[in-house]
Design an enzyme around this catalytic site. Sequence first.
Site, PDB file in Angstrom:
ATOM      1  N   CYS A 146      -8.316 123.395  31.249  1.00 25.62           N
ATOM      2  CA  CYS A 146      -9.728 123.367  30.822  1.00 25.62           C
ATOM      3  C   CYS A 146     -10.464 122.165  31.406  1.00 25.62           C
ATOM      4  CB  CYS A 146      -9.822 123.399  29.301  1.00 25.62           C
ATOM      5  SG  CYS A 146      -9.383 125.016  28.629  1.00 25.62           S
ATOM      6  N   CYS A 193      -8.190 129.721  26.478  1.00 26.99           N
ATOM      7  CA  CYS A 193      -8.615 128.632  25.592  1.00 26.99           C
ATOM      8  C   CYS A 193     -10.098 128.770  25.230  1.00 26.99           C
ATOM      9  CB  CYS A 193      -8.431 127.280  26.278  1.00 26.99           C
ATOM     10  SG  CYS A 193      -6.725 126.791  26.517  1.00 26.99           S
ATOM     11  N   ASN A 209     -10.726 130.436  21.114  1.00 32.04           N
ATOM     12  CA  ASN A 209      -9.545 130.823  21.889  1.00 32.04           C
ATOM     13  C   ASN A 209      -9.189 132.279  21.586  1.00 32.04           C
ATOM     14  OD1 ASN A 209      -8.879 129.693  19.354  1.00 32.04           O
ATOM     15  ND2 ASN A 209      -6.794 129.172  19.967  1.00 32.04           N
ATOM     16  N   ILE A 210      -8.698 132.959  22.609  1.00 31.72           N
ATOM     17  CA  ILE A 210      -8.366 134.384  22.504  1.00 31.72           C
ATOM     18  C   ILE A 210      -6.921 134.549  22.955  1.00 31.72           C
ATOM     19  CG2 ILE A 210      -8.973 136.714  23.246  1.00 31.72           C
ATOM     20  CD1 ILE A 210     -11.791 135.589  23.984  1.00 31.72           C
ATOM     21  N   GLU A 211      -6.039 134.786  21.980  1.00 32.92           N
ATOM     22  CA  GLU A 211      -4.604 134.856  22.307  1.00 32.92           C
ATOM     23  C   GLU A 211      -4.202 136.264  22.712  1.00 32.92           C
ATOM     24  OE1 GLU A 211      -2.571 132.949  18.997  1.00 32.92           O
ATOM     25  OE2 GLU A 211      -3.191 130.986  19.792  1.00 32.92           O
ATOM     26  N   ASN A 212      -2.973 136.352  23.221  1.00 33.02           N
ATOM     27  CA  ASN A 212      -2.461 137.630  23.702  1.00 33.02           C
ATOM     28  C   ASN A 212      -0.965 137.705  23.391  1.00 33.02           C
ATOM     29  OD1 ASN A 212      -1.383 139.600  25.924  1.00 33.02           O
ATOM     30  ND2 ASN A 212      -3.593 139.847  25.901  1.00 33.02           N
ATOM     31  N   GLU A 217     -12.460 126.540  25.295  1.00 32.58           N
ATOM     32  CA  GLU A 217     -13.373 125.885  26.250  1.00 32.58           C
ATOM     33  C   GLU A 217     -13.681 126.816  27.410  1.00 32.58           C
ATOM     34  OE1 GLU A 217     -10.562 124.830  24.917  1.00 32.58           O
ATOM     35  OE2 GLU A 217     -10.332 122.660  25.024  1.00 32.58           O
ATOM     36  N   TYR A 228       1.878 135.730  25.913  1.00 42.44           N
ATOM     37  CA  TYR A 228       1.252 134.442  25.591  1.00 42.44           C
ATOM     38  C   TYR A 228       0.469 133.820  26.749  1.00 42.44           C
ATOM     39  CZ  TYR A 228       4.228 134.372  21.367  1.00 42.44           C
ATOM     40  OH  TYR A 228       4.829 134.663  20.181  1.00 42.44           O
ATOM     41  N   CYS A 246      -6.903 120.955  27.118  1.00 41.29           N
ATOM     42  CA  CYS A 246      -5.715 121.028  27.984  1.00 41.29           C
ATOM     43  C   CYS A 246      -6.125 120.734  29.430  1.00 41.29           C
ATOM     44  CB  CYS A 246      -5.057 122.399  27.873  1.00 41.29           C
ATOM     45  SG  CYS A 246      -5.901 123.705  28.789  1.00 41.29           S
TER      46      CYS A 246
END
Length: 177
Positions: A135, A94, A83-86, A96, A89, A132
Site C-alpha cells: 500500500c 487492503c 479491506n476485502i478478503e478472499n 488503502e 487469501y 503494509c
Amino acid sequence: MEKQSEMQNREKAHSAERLDSKGSGKCQGDDSRGSGKQRDDAVWRQLAQAALDARKMAYVPYSRYAVGAALLTEQGGIYQGGNIENASYGATNCAERTAIFKAVSEGERRFSAIAIAGGMEGAEPVDYAYPCGICRQVMQEFAGEDFVVIVVKSDSDYRVHGLRELLPYGFGGDSIR
Ligand code: THU
C-alpha cells in the site's frame, strides 16, 4: 421497484464525499499565524472519522480484522475503502488500495492524504494501523509532494506522518524514465 431513498443512498455511496465547510479550502485565505495547522487539524479529524466509518464496509470473514481508509484528493474529495478478503487469501485487497483504486478508476490522480483505521471487527481500534508495504508503494504512485498518512485510533487520537518518512528512497516513475 426500488424505493427512491434506497436509490439515492446507493448513488451517494458511489460518489466521492466532499469535505464540509469546516475543512474546506475556505479557511485557506486565513492570514493569522498557525491557521494552516488549525485547518489541517480540522481536515485530519474529518478524514479520521471517514476512515472509522469505512471500517463498517470491510469484508473480513477470515481475519476479522476490519480496516477502513479515507483518501483525500487535492481538490478536497474523499474516497473511502475497506479491506476485502478472499477465501484464496492472496487475493485480498487492503483498505488503502480499495480507496485508491476507487478514486483512480473515477479519474482522480493526485491525492494529499490518507487516513487509516484498523482493529477487530465490531470493536474500536486499540492501536494505530500502519499501512503494509504494498500500500505504501501504491500511495507513492499518486502522492502529491506533501502527502501524509494519518493512522487513527479515534477522531481525536491519530498520528500524522509524511509518506517520505514511511517510504524513504521509494521506487517511482522517475526511476524508469
Ligand atoms: N490490511 C489492510 O487492509 N491494510 C493494510 O495496510 C494491512 C493489512 C488487511 C488485509 C487483511 O484483510 C487484514 O488486514 C489482515 O491482514
